[in-house]
Design an enzyme around this catalytic site. Sequence first.
Site, PDB file in Angstrom:
ATOM      1  N   GLU A 115       0.818  -1.206   0.000  1.00 18.24           N
ATOM      2  CA  GLU A 115       0.000   0.000   0.000  1.00 18.24           C
ATOM      3  C   GLU A 115       0.855   1.260   0.000  1.00 18.24           C
ATOM      4  O   GLU A 115       1.904   1.327   0.634  1.00 18.24           O
ATOM      5  CB  GLU A 115      -0.924  -0.010   1.211  1.00 18.24           C
ATOM      6  CG  GLU A 115      -1.876  -1.182   1.142  1.00 18.24           C
ATOM      7  CD  GLU A 115      -3.004  -1.102   2.159  1.00 18.24           C
ATOM      8  OE1 GLU A 115      -3.994  -1.799   1.955  1.00 18.24           O
ATOM      9  OE2 GLU A 115      -2.891  -0.358   3.130  1.00 18.24           O
ATOM     10  N   CYS A 128       3.208   8.472   1.477  1.00 21.74           N
ATOM     11  CA  CYS A 128       3.624   7.490   2.482  1.00 21.74           C
ATOM     12  C   CYS A 128       3.887   6.170   1.758  1.00 21.74           C
ATOM     13  O   CYS A 128       2.971   5.603   1.163  1.00 21.74           O
ATOM     14  CB  CYS A 128       2.497   7.360   3.509  1.00 21.74           C
ATOM     15  SG  CYS A 128       2.802   6.128   4.769  1.00 21.74           S
ATOM     16  N   CYS A 135       5.343  -6.974   7.938  1.00 25.43           N
ATOM     17  CA  CYS A 135       6.361  -6.493   8.875  1.00 25.43           C
ATOM     18  C   CYS A 135       6.611  -7.581   9.906  1.00 25.43           C
ATOM     19  O   CYS A 135       5.695  -8.297  10.294  1.00 25.43           O
ATOM     20  CB  CYS A 135       5.886  -5.222   9.564  1.00 25.43           C
ATOM     21  SG  CYS A 135       7.187  -4.437  10.565  1.00 25.43           S
ATOM     22  N   CYS A 139       4.568  -5.021  16.527  1.00 30.98           N
ATOM     23  CA  CYS A 139       4.114  -4.004  17.484  1.00 30.98           C
ATOM     24  C   CYS A 139       2.647  -4.284  17.816  1.00 30.98           C
ATOM     25  O   CYS A 139       1.834  -4.591  16.938  1.00 30.98           O
ATOM     26  CB  CYS A 139       4.294  -2.605  16.899  1.00 30.98           C
ATOM     27  SG  CYS A 139       6.035  -2.217  16.625  1.00 30.98           S
ATOM     28  N   CYS A 142      -0.433  -2.457  15.872  1.00 33.57           N
ATOM     29  CA  CYS A 142      -0.291  -2.168  14.442  1.00 33.57           C
ATOM     30  C   CYS A 142      -0.938  -3.262  13.587  1.00 33.57           C
ATOM     31  O   CYS A 142      -0.665  -4.445  13.776  1.00 33.57           O
ATOM     32  CB  CYS A 142       1.189  -2.033  14.093  1.00 33.57           C
ATOM     33  SG  CYS A 142       1.453  -1.667  12.347  1.00 33.57           S
ATOM     34  N   CYS A 356      -2.313   5.563   9.840  1.00 35.54           N
ATOM     35  CA  CYS A 356      -1.149   4.878  10.415  1.00 35.54           C
ATOM     36  C   CYS A 356      -1.555   3.541  11.001  1.00 35.54           C
ATOM     37  O   CYS A 356      -2.516   3.462  11.763  1.00 35.54           O
ATOM     38  CB  CYS A 356      -0.552   5.685  11.550  1.00 35.54           C
ATOM     39  SG  CYS A 356      -0.021   7.298  11.065  1.00 35.54           S
TER      40      CYS A 356
HETATM   41  N1  SAH Z   1       7.955   0.357  11.006  1.00 33.06           N
HETATM   42  C1  SAH Z   1       8.121   1.775  11.028  1.00 33.06           C
HETATM   43  C2  SAH Z   1       7.162   2.533  10.131  1.00 33.06           C
HETATM   44  C3  SAH Z   1       5.727   2.151  10.181  1.00 33.06           C
HETATM   45  S1  SAH Z   1       4.341   2.898  10.783  1.00 33.06           S
HETATM   46  C4  SAH Z   1       8.008   2.279  12.423  1.00 33.06           C
HETATM   47  O1  SAH Z   1       7.693   1.495  13.317  1.00 33.06           O
HETATM   48  O2  SAH Z   1       8.279   3.449  12.678  1.00 33.06           O
HETATM   49  C5  SAH Z   1       4.281   4.550  11.018  1.00 33.06           C
HETATM   50  C6  SAH Z   1       3.783   4.914  12.446  1.00 33.06           C
HETATM   51  O3  SAH Z   1       2.421   4.525  12.697  1.00 33.06           O
HETATM   52  C7  SAH Z   1       4.619   4.247  13.496  1.00 33.06           C
HETATM   53  O4  SAH Z   1       4.961   5.158  14.482  1.00 33.06           O
HETATM   54  C8  SAH Z   1       3.666   3.216  14.046  1.00 33.06           C
HETATM   55  O5  SAH Z   1       4.034   2.811  15.323  1.00 33.06           O
HETATM   56  C9  SAH Z   1       2.356   3.941  13.983  1.00 33.06           C
HETATM   57  N2  SAH Z   1       1.189   3.066  14.105  1.00 33.06           N
HETATM   58  C10 SAH Z   1       1.134   1.736  13.904  1.00 33.06           C
HETATM   59  N3  SAH Z   1      -0.110   1.281  14.111  1.00 33.06           N
HETATM   60  C11 SAH Z   1      -0.865   2.336  14.465  1.00 33.06           C
HETATM   61  C12 SAH Z   1      -2.237   2.506  14.773  1.00 33.06           C
HETATM   62  N4  SAH Z   1      -3.084   1.475  14.748  1.00 33.06           N
HETATM   63  N5  SAH Z   1      -2.677   3.745  15.073  1.00 33.06           N
HETATM   64  C13 SAH Z   1      -1.831   4.791  15.039  1.00 33.06           C
HETATM   65  N6  SAH Z   1      -0.530   4.690  14.734  1.00 33.06           N
HETATM   66  C14 SAH Z   1      -0.044   3.486  14.465  1.00 33.06           C
END
Ligand code: SAH
Length: 381
Positions: A115, A128, A135, A139, A142, A356
């Site tokens: 995406e 973006c 991944c 986390c 996520c 995000c």
């Molecule tokens: N892997 C990288 C980039 C990916 S995501 C990283 O971890 O930085 C970009 C941002 O969105 C990251 O800060 C991630 O933690 C955040 N994110 C992930 N899931 C989310 C969610 N459900 N709601 C809001 N932010 C989220």
Amino acid sequence: MAAYERVDERRDLRPGLGAQVPPIVRQNLLNLDQRGCEGLAQTLGCKPFHGRNLFKWIHKHGVDDFDAMTDLPKAFRARLAAEASIPRLPVAAEKPSADGTVKWLLELPDGQRVETVFIPEERRTTLCVSSQVGCALDCAFCATARQGFNRNLSAGEIIAQVRHAVQRIGRAPSNIVLMGMGEPLANFDAVVTATDVMRDDLAYMLSKYRVTLSTSGIVPNIYRLAEVSDVALAVSLHAPDNALRDELVPINRKYPLEELIPACRAYLRGDTRRRITWEYVMLDGVNDSIAHAKALIRLLEGTPSKVNLIPFNPFPGSGFETSPPERVDAFRQRLLRAGLVATTRKTRGDEIAAACGQLVGRVQDRRRRVPAMSQAVALRP
Ligand code: SAH
């Protein structure tokens, strides 16, 4: 290795023989930065400036047809037409949102999907992009983590997302963030090449302040990045202490805060115009109290910082709730009072699941879900 991509063209041309005929291996020119194109030109008996012109045709002018590259020698064009490709990624789905955000699901040559999200704002446009299919970092909050990890994208597959957006929008975005699917620092070489191309004056011309790499904190690769690049760094912090961060961002168990913070500070190299952007997702009742804000202030003391509070974007089965807006605001006010720069990220494109952590492509083999510390995270000390 990543410079080559298999194009199974003969199968179509010679039905019935497909199984016996080895596929033509064409060089994907999107994997090459400017120097790579110069090298290719020299390998094919041309001058380095022919390579630069090729690079410019591909990225600045968005041209795919070698015949249209009129200032390249005919023989060079013929070799490229026979042996190279400038692949476009077919659009599997395009979802426009009422706020102007557009999400594309792009298909890779092996059928995987990633995406890419375009976010127009008043004074800037942000693209973006994804760096991996899925991944591995797991986390807790996520959506991408839920689909597991399948593979790294090549530099060409990252740049193809940019080319796609430029073609659809009609101009280059003012900002690019590596905040789509994947952990960019677990796909180091491809990401560095791709960000070099984004920044190149003969390509997309973005300044070092306008290309942002977001990482969950793979410490050795933050140091490596400092040696080869100066793109802006965003770090997914999400918690002010190790106990909570171990739960939310499991890579913290390997690279805890006492290693992460100095690595980020070192990345800035004393340049006073730069700072680290700390991403902090606001999870109701988990990390959003005033006590957390105070701990965060202490943690970031002495590090040039900007804190970006991200209202949690919910998805089914996440087990988390979004913090109420008043709590997000109180948290932010506490940071501001301590002299920190703090913003609340506006949620964009959430009704098309483009916000995000809502990005979910298609991982073909879900059994390949692997834990964070395994070989999927290509670490080099
Ligand atoms: N892997 C990288 C980039 C990916 S995501 C990283 O971890 O930085 C970009 C941002 O969105 C990251 O800060 C991630 O933690 C955040 N994110 C992930 N899931 C989310 C969610 N459900 N709601 C809001 N932010 C989220």
